[in-house]
Design an enzyme around this catalytic site. Structure first.
Site: not given
Ligand code: DHB
Length: 310
Positions: A129, A43
């Site tokens: 994001c 993540k």
């Molecule tokens: C999140 C979603 C994404 O597509 C990304 O690249 C990074 C974070 C999110 O909402 O956590």
């Protein structure tokens, strides 16, 4: 063989998770490490841990998913500790750590943490994001992308790739590729979710996720043609030592075959991994191998980027 190389590092299989899916803590990362995926990406880690947006914030649909997670994560230090520990147990394996700052100074601080941690894998800098209220997707601000990469490559010397949002205009492919070609990127990962879609429940006459009144990033079947277009557009335009990771709409071996045909050296699985869990990697590997056997291909290089035009 479905083996591949990214950043001059060898991977036994060209299939892995997409950042954000099944990679938020040590348990999930350990499950990915034991799966048929050749690697994982964490993540996206930020400087401070984050709780993310209010729930419900992920909703699976029949054709894919919508999410507005808001970058819930344990902080980059946590992911570096976990990955460096797993790395010591499997010195032959290669891992990816994703990170994302809220400005270029934060990106520099994050990469400094990576460097001092002794991490020997590959960094994925997330420029896309779509879900933090009030924060635009960096990848749509071309001048900022250029400035981030200029600054980052002055200090960070390890292998680094970028995760990009999808683009929808040929001029944007041209402009972004011209910027990316100025830097020693290991790879470009296309695509992140299609930002700010709206999925609704017509029975309830209601949205399905809470943040941003229901707007969220779209993944799954909806986005495969857009993902393939971005993979191939960058494959055509980027300096050949910048590799492509293909992400978007992969749920079977044929989808992987298509991404590789468009130029991907590695592929990542998001929505379908969320639906099936880490056992999906055994199925996908089996399905890709069956297609390759049928077509008489022995290795990825036999068909990578070999899409034909009419
Ligand atoms: C999140 C979603 C994404 O597509 C990304 O690249 C990074 C974070 C999110 O909402 O956590």
């Amino acid at each position: 063989s479905t083996a591949t190389n990214i950043a001059q590092k060898k991977f036994d299989n060209c299939i892995m998770n997409a950042s954000g899916v099944w990679c938020s803590d040590e348990n999930e990362l350990t499950e990915l490490d034991r799966s048929e995926a050749s690697s994982f990406v964490t993540k996206s880690g930020t400087l401070q841990p984050r709780k993310g947006n209010p729930q419900p914030r992920y909703f699976p649909t029949s054709l894919g998913s919508i999410n507005s997670m808001g970058l819930p994560n344990q902080g980059l230090d946590y992911y570096l500790e976990v990955v460096n520990r797993l790395q010591q147990r499997k010195p032959h394996k290669n891992y990816f750590v994703s990170c994302t700052g809220f400005n270029v100074q934060e990106d520099i601080s994050l990469l400094k943490k990576v460097a001092v941690s002794g991490f020997t894998g590959v960094v994925e800098l997330n420029l896309s994001c779509p879900n933090v209220p009030g924060k635009p997707q960096t990848g749509y601000d071309f001048e900022t992308v250029d400035n981030i990469l200029k600054t980052v490559f002055k200090s960070y010397k390890g292998p680094l790739g970028v995760k990009l949002p999808p683009y929808f205009d040929i001029v944007h492919f041209n402009q972004m590729a011209q910027i990316l070609n100025k830097y020693p990127l290991a790879y470009v990962n296309s695509v992140n979710s299609i930002g700010n879609g709206l999925y609704i429940d017509d029975t309830q006459e209601q949205v399905v996720i809470k943040p941003k009144n229901g707007f969220g990033g779209i993944g799954g079947d909806y986005i495969k043609p857009t993902a393939l277009a971005n993979v191939h557009a960058f494959y055509q335009r980027l300096n050949p030592d910048i590799q492509i990771i293909g992400t978007g709409g992969i749920k079977n071996g044929r989808d992987i075959f298509e991404h590789i045909l468009c130029g991907a050296s590695m592929v990542q699985v998001g929505t379908a991994l969320m639906k099936e869990g880490p056992d999906i990697f055994a199925r996908l590997t089996r399905e890709l191998k069956a297609i390759m056997r049928d077509k008489g291909y022995e290795k990825i290089a036999d068909f990578k980027g070999k899409l034909q035009y009419i």
